[in-house]
Motif scaffolding. Sequence first.
Motif, mmCIF file in Angstrom:
data_model
loop_
_atom_site.group_PDB
_atom_site.id
_atom_site.type_symbol
_atom_site.label_atom_id
_atom_site.label_comp_id
_atom_site.label_asym_id
_atom_site.label_seq_id
_atom_site.Cartn_x
_atom_site.Cartn_y
_atom_site.Cartn_z
ATOM 1 N N THR A 80 0.803 -1.199 0.075
ATOM 2 C CA THR A 80 -0.047 -0.006 0.005
ATOM 3 C C THR A 80 0.782 1.388 -0.023
ATOM 4 O OG1 THR A 80 -0.087 -0.155 2.432
ATOM 5 C CG2 THR A 80 -1.821 -1.035 1.101
ATOM 6 N N ILE B 178 1.358 8.483 -5.972
ATOM 7 C CA ILE B 178 0.010 9.014 -5.676
ATOM 8 C C ILE B 178 -0.944 8.480 -6.584
ATOM 9 C CG2 ILE B 178 -1.265 11.405 -6.131
ATOM 10 C CD1 ILE B 178 0.849 12.739 -4.669
ATOM 11 N N LYS C 35 -1.729 4.627 -5.192
ATOM 12 C CA LYS C 35 -2.471 4.813 -3.926
ATOM 13 C C LYS C 35 -3.986 5.161 -4.367
ATOM 14 C CE LYS C 35 1.448 6.159 -1.171
ATOM 15 N NZ LYS C 35 2.084 7.340 -0.483
ATOM 16 N N PRO D 182 -7.496 3.102 11.151
ATOM 17 C CA PRO D 182 -6.992 4.294 11.244
ATOM 18 C C PRO D 182 -8.241 5.427 11.518
ATOM 19 C CG PRO D 182 -6.908 3.953 9.005
ATOM 20 C CD PRO D 182 -7.653 2.639 9.617
ATOM 21 N N PHE E 92 -13.873 13.562 5.314
ATOM 22 C CA PHE E 92 -12.536 13.892 5.318
ATOM 23 C C PHE E 92 -11.848 12.980 4.210
ATOM 24 C CE2 PHE E 92 -8.557 12.427 7.502
ATOM 25 C CZ PHE E 92 -7.570 13.437 6.712
ATOM 26 N N GLU F 164 -12.406 14.131 0.917
ATOM 27 C CA GLU F 164 -11.594 14.978 0.384
ATOM 28 C C GLU F 164 -9.851 14.689 0.382
ATOM 29 O OE1 GLU F 164 -12.115 18.412 2.760
ATOM 30 O OE2 GLU F 164 -14.466 18.218 2.704
ATOM 31 N N ALA G 26 -7.363 18.990 2.344
ATOM 32 C CA ALA G 26 -8.318 17.976 3.369
ATOM 33 C C ALA G 26 -7.416 17.992 4.660
ATOM 34 C CB ALA G 26 -8.394 16.766 2.557
ATOM 35 N N ILE G 27 -6.427 17.868 4.635
ATOM 36 C CA ILE G 27 -5.474 17.576 5.776
ATOM 37 C C ILE G 27 -5.503 19.002 6.748
ATOM 38 C CG2 ILE G 27 -3.203 17.215 6.685
ATOM 39 C CD1 ILE G 27 -2.782 15.133 4.709
ATOM 40 N N LEU H 231 -3.049 5.748 7.664
ATOM 41 C CA LEU H 231 -4.188 6.449 6.653
ATOM 42 C C LEU H 231 -3.513 7.610 5.761
ATOM 43 C CD1 LEU H 231 -7.094 6.208 5.897
ATOM 44 C CD2 LEU H 231 -7.408 8.009 7.559
ATOM 45 N N LEU H 232 -2.818 8.708 6.225
ATOM 46 C CA LEU H 232 -2.329 9.643 5.472
ATOM 47 C C LEU H 232 -1.269 9.205 4.791
ATOM 48 C CD1 LEU H 232 -2.207 12.317 8.258
ATOM 49 C CD2 LEU H 232 -4.077 11.828 6.862
ATOM 50 N N LEU H 233 -0.381 8.234 5.168
ATOM 51 C CA LEU H 233 0.665 7.833 4.289
ATOM 52 C C LEU H 233 0.381 6.846 3.170
ATOM 53 C CD1 LEU H 233 3.526 7.748 7.026
ATOM 54 C CD2 LEU H 233 2.968 9.528 5.549
ATOM 55 N N THR H 234 -0.989 6.351 3.359
ATOM 56 C CA THR H 234 -1.215 5.307 2.348
ATOM 57 C C THR H 234 -2.547 5.942 1.242
ATOM 58 O OG1 THR H 234 -2.763 4.374 3.458
ATOM 59 C CG2 THR H 234 -0.946 3.431 3.510
ATOM 60 N N SER H 235 -2.565 7.271 1.461
ATOM 61 C CA SER H 235 -3.469 8.171 0.693
ATOM 62 C C SER H 235 -2.972 8.909 -0.415
ATOM 63 C CB SER H 235 -4.050 9.211 1.663
ATOM 64 O OG SER H 235 -4.875 8.565 2.591
ATOM 65 N N PRO H 236 -3.658 9.129 -1.300
ATOM 66 C CA PRO H 236 -2.836 9.713 -2.656
ATOM 67 C C PRO H 236 -2.577 11.130 -2.320
ATOM 68 C CG PRO H 236 -5.309 9.465 -2.983
ATOM 69 C CD PRO H 236 -5.136 8.858 -1.589
ATOM 70 N N VAL H 237 -1.707 11.440 -1.529
ATOM 71 C CA VAL H 237 -1.322 12.677 -1.064
ATOM 72 C C VAL H 237 0.106 12.626 -0.948
ATOM 73 C CG1 VAL H 237 -1.462 14.417 0.817
ATOM 74 C CG2 VAL H 237 -3.443 13.035 0.488
ATOM 75 N N SER H 238 1.113 13.761 -1.312
ATOM 76 C CA SER H 238 2.579 13.659 -0.951
ATOM 77 C C SER H 238 2.794 14.030 0.330
ATOM 78 C CB SER H 238 2.765 14.715 -1.947
ATOM 79 O OG SER H 238 2.574 16.035 -1.622
#
Lengths: 353, 255
Positions: free
Chosen positions: A48, A70, A73, A84, A97, A100, B3-4, B79-86
Motif C-alpha cells: 500500500t 499518488i 495509491k 485508522p 474527510f 477530500e 483536506a488535511i 491512513l495519511l501515508l497510504t492516501s494519494p497525498v504527497s
Amino acid sequence: MIKVEHLVKNYGATNALSDVSFSVEKGEIVGFLGPNGAGKSTAMNILTGYLAPTSGSVSIDGLDIQKDPIAAKRKIGYLPEQPPLYPDLSVEEYLNFLYELKGCKADREKHLREVAESARVYECRKKLIKTLSKGYKQRVGIAGALVGDPAVLVFDEPTVGLDPKQIIEIRNLIRGLGRSHTVILSTHILQEVQAVCDRILIINKGKLVADERTENIARMTARTRRFKLKIAGPQKEVLALLEKIPGVSRAEVLSERDEDSYTYLVESGDGVDLRKKLFYTLAEKDYPLVGMETLGVNLEEVFLSVVDTAEEAASARRRAPRRNRGRASAETDAGKELFEAAAKKQGEEEKTE
Amino acid sequence: MKAIYKKELRSYFVNPIGYIYLGVFLAFSAFLCCYTTLIAGSYSTANYYSNLILSFIVLIPLLTMRLFAEERKMKTEQLLLTSPVSLTGMVLGKYFAALTVFAGGILVSCVNLIPLYVIGAAERNGTSSQMRQIGPVSGEIFGSLIAVLLLGAALIALGTLISALTENQLSAAVVTVGAISLMLGASLLGRMSDADGQPILAVAFRSILDWISVFSRFSLFSTGIFDYAALIYYVSLSFLFLFLTVRLYERRRIG
C-alpha cells in the motif's frame, strides 16, 4: 491487477521479507496466511506504499507504487490492522474527510451514502467514532477503505478482536465486496481464508511457502478421511477393535465422555470409505454406534505440512554450523506455536459439537 | 493538502486545545498591552510586542505538540501515508493549520490596541493642531505584527518537526519548550556581550549565538523598518524545519 516482484524488506539486520513474488488477478479474493510475525503486515504495508521495500517492486494496475505513488495509491483502499480512525469525528465527518483526502470526483452525498450503506454504518453516521463498538469501528474502517471506489482493497487482519457474530458479518461483507473488487486480506485464522478467499498465499518467516487455489488445498487433504465416532461400550475393547479394522490408519480416544459412551477419532488412508464397515463391525460386537461425524477438510494440517516442509528444507540447507543454532531453535519455537494454535482450534471445534 | 489542512484546523476546535490556546493567548496579550502602554503611560508598542513573544515559549508547543505525535499514536498516520497525498502536502497541510490558529490569535489580539487609538484621538482633540503626532504609530504596529507572524511561523515549523519525532504529545511539548527557551537564552546572551574590542573567538561565538537567536532579529521591525534580512531568515528557517520533517518521513518509510 497486483503484481509483486522479488520483494525484499530488511529492518537493519533482521530480514522481514525475502524474495516474495506473486500476482493477483482482477476480481480475486486472496488470503494472506501466516503465523504471527511471518511478515504479513510488512507485505501489506509495502503493497500500500506505507513502507518502501529494500528491493523489488509492486505495481497496482500497471502503476508502480514507488515511481508513481499518488496514482497507484488512488487505486487502493487499505484497512490496516488497527483501523485508522479519528475518535473525535463522527462517522459522517470521517468519511467526508476521506472523500477530500482521496480527492474523489464522484457526487459526494451519493457516493458516501453508498459507501456507508455497503459497510452498514449508515444508520450510525451521526455518532462520534469513539462511542462506537469495536465491530462498528472496524466497519467504519472498511467504509473508509471503500471511499473513492478503489479497485483494490487490502485488509490487514480485519476480524481480529471481534466477537463471533461480528466476525461472520465482516466476512460476509468482504465476500460481498469481492464481487466488485480485487481483495487481499491477511489473517492467521485458517477458517477465514477457507470461508472467504478464492486463493491463498502462505507466508512464513518472510518467505512465500505456498500459493494455491482454496479448493486445491481442500483436495490435498481430502485423501485422508477422518471420523469422529461415539460408541457405547468399554473404552479399551472398543479401541482395540477399531484398530483392528482393515483400512484404519489411526484410532484414538478423545477426552469426551457421555454416560457409558466414549468418543473416538478414526482416520483412514487413501480413498477408503470405512463407514459401512465400521457400522457392521461394531454392531456385530454389540457396541452400539451412537454418533458419527465426518470431519471436514483440515487446513491446519495443510498449513503445518507446508510450513514444516519449507522449514525442513531450510534447516537441511544449513545444518551443522554452530552459529545457526539460535535461529534453528527460534524456528522450532515458531513450529511449536503453530502446533499449539492448531491444537487449540481443534479443541474449539470439538467444543462446538 | 487542503483536506488535511481543514481536518487539522477543525480538530483544534473539536479538542479543547484550540480554545485553551486562544483563551490564554488573548488574556495574556490583553494584560500585557494594558501594562506596557496604558499603565506605563506610553503610546509605544515596542515593549508590548517584545514581551508578547515570551508567551510563545509555552503557547507554540501547545499548537504543535499533537500535529504528528497524535497521528502516530492513534495509528492514523498509516491512513495519511497510504492516501494519494504527497508527504510535502501532508506536512504543509498540518503546518498551515497551526499557523492559521496562531495568526487568528494575533489578529484578534489587535483589539487590544483600540484603546490606544481612542485615547490618542481624544488627546489630539484636546490640544492644539500642532500636536498631530500624538498617539500610537501605525507603522510600528504593522512592523511588529509582521515580525510576530514571521517569528511564530519559524517556531511553529520547529514544533512541527519535534512533534514528528515522537509519538508522545507531552514529550513533544516539553522538547519544544526547551528548544524555544534555548533560542531565547541565546539571544539574551548575544545581547549581553559586546563585540567591540573582543578577541576573535568571542566575536565568532557571538555571531553563532546571533544566528540561532530567532528573537534578536525582531528589533528592527518594531521600529517600523522592514527588515528584509530578517524576513529571509525566518522564512528559510521555517522552510528548513519543514523540509527536515518531510525528510524524516521519507527516511522512516525506508525503515
